[in-house]
Motif scaffolding. Structure first.
Motif, short mmCIF file in Angstrom:
data_model
loop_
_atom_site.label_atom_id
_atom_site.label_comp_id
_atom_site.label_asym_id
_atom_site.label_seq_id
_atom_site.Cartn_x
_atom_site.Cartn_y
_atom_site.Cartn_z
N GLU A 45 10.00 -16.83 -72.37
CA GLU A 45 10.93 -17.10 -73.58
C GLU A 45 10.66 -18.45 -74.48
O GLU A 45 9.97 -19.41 -74.11
CB GLU A 45 12.46 -17.49 -73.00
CG GLU A 45 12.90 -16.41 -72.15
CD GLU A 45 13.44 -15.29 -72.94
OE1 GLU A 45 13.96 -15.69 -74.17
OE2 GLU A 45 13.41 -14.08 -72.45
N ASP A 46 10.98 -18.04 -75.65
CA ASP A 46 10.71 -19.18 -76.83
C ASP A 46 11.87 -20.28 -76.77
O ASP A 46 11.53 -21.33 -77.56
CB ASP A 46 10.51 -18.45 -78.04
CG ASP A 46 9.20 -17.51 -77.91
OD1 ASP A 46 8.17 -17.87 -77.04
OD2 ASP A 46 9.00 -16.70 -79.08
N SER A 47 12.81 -19.92 -76.30
CA SER A 47 14.22 -20.71 -76.49
C SER A 47 13.96 -22.29 -75.90
O SER A 47 13.51 -22.27 -74.75
CB SER A 47 15.56 -20.23 -76.18
OG SER A 47 16.56 -20.97 -76.39
N GLY A 48 14.00 -23.20 -76.84
CA GLY A 48 13.88 -24.71 -76.04
C GLY A 48 12.37 -25.07 -75.73
O GLY A 48 12.46 -25.70 -75.13
N ARG A 49 11.29 -24.20 -76.30
CA ARG A 49 10.30 -24.49 -75.73
C ARG A 49 9.67 -25.26 -77.11
O ARG A 49 9.83 -25.14 -78.26
CB ARG A 49 9.31 -23.42 -75.41
CG ARG A 49 9.83 -22.54 -74.23
CD ARG A 49 9.73 -23.47 -73.21
NE ARG A 49 10.37 -22.99 -71.97
CZ ARG A 49 9.64 -21.97 -71.22
NH1 ARG A 49 8.52 -21.94 -71.19
NH2 ARG A 49 10.44 -21.44 -70.14
#
Length: 624
Positions: free
Chosen positions: A502-506
């Protein structure tokens, strides 16, 4: 014999023959195993295979299918690394010769997690690792893809299909409490008269030896029951435990149990099916039972006596929905229903992973796009088995002949240009046709040279397809992989794009995997392919050149390169999109539709109202 009868070589069996078969003292000696085959003058070592899925069962089946294929082929695919001739640096682990292993006596290593199986290969405590990477219900296994992508010198070299059939089983500790406390003369009391099989040398010769094999259908120690006994025990079950996967796949049968009053309890995903449920069953056994052991030092006979009251009849009998592969290998479980699935289960795909370095990642001679493309094209050709066919060989010979003819014509053309300029004697070319000028000879030489290049680049069709997984980075200034997808789409190559995390919060975008399945015809190239499919090389060569373009800054690595039969392709087939056919026809249809919508709207909302206004003005005001 004294009466003249022939001597019988058959040993008479006593009335206690069933006990002799179960007692190691009466067992026959195990026959010596055959000699192992040799590799470079030394006995082959057993292949060490680490696998996951022990708690779910399909790891055993995948390992067995992998070993069956290895025994049939006498080796395991190596990703084509032996055909490149590249030398591995001393700092990295070299790929071993897979034919040096003895697959008839392999060493299975069941492990808990995928990371443990991969690290077993990395630390050289295992030769191969089987890890799941795709399930039709859950999709791609992101943990496996991330783990393989994070390790440098390992590569997926084969794929195996396996599944886990679910069954309904009960634990023997609870079952024996019910059997021993049952009323004399009932069906349950008859079960305790059965002879329980034991581990012995006689059983070992038939495959019933601990650690000998992990085959699911091997003879097992435990309580032998038949179909009528299974129905008897099934009717006595009070509660059934099922995990989330079992509750989904066995819904109709579990609903049937609920309808007759059986309590169905769904367990959490984190609970291991067979060990945790066995611990739960053992915790409910009757603690008042007394067991006495008597040993006779003269005969060596051991007897067990168990005394138990009738209070166990009021207890519950637990049923567990377990993988069939696990329950068959456990002597503590008695299978009541061997096929508990509602339908045929989906097959999970496994990758066979080994130490197999990619030389193009650290060798300077593979730093350019063309060199790396050539390196992996050789490896994939070796996997596909696209050897030189008779037609391709003839075309290569014609290519060499055409090259020689083109060189001669070019020399003649250059000589003619020199004769026109007065540098050389023009009479030396009097034997040439009058219609062939110097410029014409040069043009003809160039055309023949192009044809010679096509002939010399001829490539035979592969014997099997190749599935490749590329990992692309998306951080930094990495370009999109839209050009690669468009190329594969135009030529109808099966492919799928998977994001590994996942890309969220990375802090940075996660990498993605491009899963491609090349058919055998994608490796072929010749004059007809140049005219009707692709002018510059085979489809595989063009795709690899698109993938490994260095200026795109995508940081491409290869996670797996495995062979597959064309009828075993997983991804759906794309229809080819040709620029001179589908592209032109669809552009024409879109242009006509767009213009029709646009001009019909202009005519309806602009031209027609303007005409009405003009008509009213002309008739009323101008008295037209």
């Amino acid at each position: 014999m004294a009466d003249g009868a022939a001597r019988s070589s058959v040993k008479r069996r006593s009335m206690m023959a069933f006990a002799e078969d179960a007692d190691p003292r009466f067992a026959t000696k195990i026959e010596d195993s055959p000699k192992k085959s040799l590799f470079r003058g030394k006995p082959k070592q057993p292949a060490r295979v680490a696998f996951t899925g022990e708690e779910f069962g399909f790891g055993y089946q995948a390992t067995e299918r992998f070993i069956e294929r290895a025994r049939r082929e006498k080796t395991v695919a190596d990703g084509g690394v032996t055909y490149t001739g590249a030398q591995t640096e001393r700092e990295y682990d070299d790929a071993s010769k897979n034919s040096r292993f003895d697959y008839n006596s392999y060493v299975p290593q069941p492990l808990r997690t995928k990371e443990q199986a991969l690290m077993a290969v990395k630390s050289q405590t295992a030769d191969f690792a089987l890890v799941p990477f795709y399930n039709p219900y859950a999709g791609y296994d992101f943990e496996t893809l991330r783990a393989i992508g994070s390790l440098f010198t390992i590569l997926g070299v084969e794929q195996v299909e396996a599944t886990d059939n679910l069954c309904l089983a009960v634990h023997e500790s609870q079952l024996y409490d019910l059997i021993q406390s049952s009323h004399p003369g009932t069906g349950f009391s008859a079960l305790q008269r059965r002879m329980r099989k034991a581990w012995g040398e006689t059983d070992a010769t038939s495959g019933n030896e601990p650690g000998k094999s992990y085959e699911a259908e091997m003879p097992r120690a435990g309580l032998p029951i038949d179909m009528s006994d299974q129905k008897l025990i099934r009717d006595r079950i009070d509660r059934v435990f099922a995990g989330p996967e079992a509750a989904r796949r066995c819904k109709s049968k579990l609903d049937g149990l609920r309808a007759i009053g059986v309590e169905v309890q769904e367990t959490a995903q984190m609970i291991e099916p067979h060990r945790e449920l066995a611990k739960l069953a053992r915790g409910t056994t009757n603690q008042s039972r007394q067991t006495n052991t008597f040993f006779d030092p003269v005969t060596g006979e051991t007897r067990f006596f168990s005394s138990l009251g009738a209070e166990s009849q009021a207890g519950n009998l637990f049923g567990m929905v377990l993988p069939y592969e696990v329950a068959m290998r456990s002597s503590d479980y008695v299978i009541i229903d061997h096929n508990f699935d509602d339908a045929a289960p989906d097959k999970t795909r496994f990758l066979v992973v080994e130490n197999n370095p990619d030389h193009s990642l650290y060798e300077d001679r593979y730093r350019t796009t063309d060199a790396r493309t050539r390196y992996w094209y050789q490896r994939m050709n070796a996997i596909a088995g696209s050897n030189m066919s008779l037609g391709a060989g003839v075309l290569k010979i014609l290519g060499f002949a055409a090259t020689a003819a083109a060189i001669m014509l070019a020399l003649v053309g250059l000589y003619g240009v020199g004769a026109i300029s007065g540098v050389v004697d023009a009479n030396a070319l009097s034997w040439l046709p009058a219609s062939l000028t110097a410029q014409g000879a040069l043009v003809l030489a160039a055309m023949i040279l192009v044809a010679a290049f096509i002939f010399m680049s001829a490539q035979g069709r592969g014997h099997q397809g190749v599935r490749v997984m590329f990992r692309f980075k998306r951080d930094g200034t990495a370009a999109s992989i839209g050009d690669v997808e468009n190329f594969l789409r135009n030529y109808g190559v099966r492919h799928a794009v998977v994001r590994m995390d996942e890309d969220s919060g990375r802090n940075a975008p996660s990498a993605m995997v491009l899963d491609v399945e090349f058919d055998p015809e994608d490796f072929s190239y010749g004059p007809f392919s140049a005219l009707f499919r692709r002018l510059r090389g085979s489809v595989v060569n063009g795709a690899l050149k698109k993938v490994f373009q260095r200026w795109k800054n995508r940081g491409v690595t290869v996670l797996a390169a495995v062979p597959f039969e064309p009828e075993q392709a997983q991804l759906p087939k794309h229809k080819a999109r040709r620029w001179w056919s589908e592209a032109v026809s669809e552009w024409t249809a879109d242009f006509v539709e767009t213009m029709f919508v646009r001009f019909s709207r202009i005519a309806a909302f602009y031209i027609l109202p303007a005409f009405l206004v003009w008509f009213v003005v002309w008739k009323v005001i101008l008295n037209g």
